[in-house]
Design a protein around this motif. Structure first.
Motif, PDB file in Angstrom:
ATOM      1  N   SER A  39      46.232  52.594  26.104  1.00  0.00           N
ATOM      2  CA  SER A  39      45.219  53.354  25.615  1.00  0.00           C
ATOM      3  C   SER A  39      45.366  54.717  25.925  1.00  0.00           C
ATOM      4  CB  SER A  39      43.626  52.592  25.519  1.00  0.00           C
ATOM      5  OG  SER A  39      42.502  53.154  26.280  1.00  0.00           O
ATOM      6  N   ALA A  40      45.636  54.123  27.932  1.00  0.00           N
ATOM      7  CA  ALA A  40      45.236  56.010  28.391  1.00  0.00           C
ATOM      8  C   ALA A  40      46.102  56.981  27.992  1.00  0.00           C
ATOM      9  CB  ALA A  40      45.743  55.473  29.852  1.00  0.00           C
ATOM     10  N   GLY A  41      47.286  56.632  27.271  1.00  0.00           N
ATOM     11  CA  GLY A  41      47.933  57.486  27.029  1.00  0.00           C
ATOM     12  C   GLY A  41      48.200  57.859  25.864  1.00  0.00           C
ATOM     13  N   PHE A  42      46.707  57.876  24.684  1.00  0.00           N
ATOM     14  CA  PHE A  42      46.651  58.300  23.267  1.00  0.00           C
ATOM     15  C   PHE A  42      45.365  59.020  22.983  1.00  0.00           C
ATOM     16  CE2 PHE A  42      49.406  54.744  23.517  1.00  0.00           C
ATOM     17  CZ  PHE A  42      50.437  55.088  22.337  1.00  0.00           C
ATOM     18  N   ASP A  43      45.441  60.013  22.649  1.00  0.00           N
ATOM     19  CA  ASP A  43      44.256  60.913  22.499  1.00  0.00           C
ATOM     20  C   ASP A  43      43.280  60.303  21.048  1.00  0.00           C
ATOM     21  OD1 ASP A  43      44.983  62.409  24.178  1.00  0.00           O
ATOM     22  OD2 ASP A  43      46.353  63.358  22.287  1.00  0.00           O
ATOM     23  N   THR A  44      43.815  59.476  20.601  1.00  0.00           N
ATOM     24  CA  THR A  44      43.211  58.585  19.146  1.00  0.00           C
ATOM     25  C   THR A  44      42.859  57.384  18.940  1.00  0.00           C
ATOM     26  OG1 THR A  44      44.335  59.360  17.324  1.00  0.00           O
ATOM     27  CG2 THR A  44      42.736  61.118  17.907  1.00  0.00           C
ATOM     28  N   ILE A  45      41.856  56.125  18.443  1.00  0.00           N
ATOM     29  CA  ILE A  45      42.000  54.707  18.493  1.00  0.00           C
ATOM     30  C   ILE A  45      43.316  54.938  17.220  1.00  0.00           C
ATOM     31  CG2 ILE A  45      40.341  55.044  16.841  1.00  0.00           C
ATOM     32  CD1 ILE A  45      39.805  52.074  18.454  1.00  0.00           C
ATOM     33  N   GLU A  46      43.396  56.363  16.598  1.00  0.00           N
ATOM     34  CA  GLU A  46      44.395  55.612  15.385  1.00  0.00           C
ATOM     35  C   GLU A  46      45.765  56.073  16.174  1.00  0.00           C
ATOM     36  OE1 GLU A  46      40.419  56.954  13.949  1.00  0.00           O
ATOM     37  OE2 GLU A  46      40.945  58.167  15.559  1.00  0.00           O
ATOM     38  N   GLU A  47      45.691  57.072  17.019  1.00  0.00           N
ATOM     39  CA  GLU A  47      47.380  57.178  17.216  1.00  0.00           C
ATOM     40  C   GLU A  47      47.470  55.587  17.902  1.00  0.00           C
ATOM     41  OE1 GLU A  47      47.044  61.406  17.600  1.00  0.00           O
ATOM     42  OE2 GLU A  47      46.574  60.191  19.703  1.00  0.00           O
ATOM     43  N   LEU A  48      46.392  54.916  19.316  1.00  0.00           N
ATOM     44  CA  LEU A  48      47.223  54.083  19.562  1.00  0.00           C
ATOM     45  C   LEU A  48      47.136  52.752  18.641  1.00  0.00           C
ATOM     46  CD1 LEU A  48      46.895  52.328  22.614  1.00  0.00           C
ATOM     47  CD2 LEU A  48      44.156  52.077  22.453  1.00  0.00           C
TER      48      LEU A  48
END
Length: 140
Positions: free
Chosen positions: A53-62
């Protein structure tokens, strides 16, 4: 065809190689991940999810990067917590550093307790502290 009895816990290192198109390990990780997907059920746990998750801005992107259709999400078993703690204790007694390797021990213990294979690029610690675990990793 996927064998429903066979499951593979996917370590963070492999997912990050694929998601970042790592120049050294991306092709290897993509290939073995595709093979594991064809022959087994793929599993991730909250630790792997958190590390990626550290590489994503939103939970939706993850969630789009780790689709539930491809990766079964499992809670961490309490028995794995016990096994992780015992393996970490052996590691520390052998002179291992304190700096946050406990998540790796939890990932290895989850795979061991679940009877899963572990797909990782960082096999050394898993093979040393979980000798019964089937580890899929690059040749040393």
């Amino acid at each position: 065809m996927t064998d429903p009895a066979q499951s593979t816990l996917v370590d963070t290192s492999v997912l990050l190689d694929v998601l970042t198109d790592d120049p050294r390990w991306g092709a290897w990780s993509q290939s073995v991940l595709a093979e594991a997907r064809d022959t087994s059920r793929l599993v991730i746990n909250p630790i792997v999810y958190a590390e990626v998750s550290a590489g994503f801005d939103t939970i939706e992107e993850l969630d789009a990067a780790l689709p539930k259709a491809d990766f079964d999400r499992e809670a961490l078993p309490y028995h794995a917590g016990f096994l992780a703690g015992k393996a970490f204790l052996v590691y520390r007694r052998r002179g291992g550093a304190r700096r946050s390797p406990l998540p790796d021990f939890y990932i290895g213990a989850h795979a061991a307790v679940g009877g899963y294979r572990l797909l990782t690029r960082d096999a050394g610690r898993y093979r040393s502290y979980f000798p019964t675990l089937t580890v899929i990793a690059p040749d040393p």
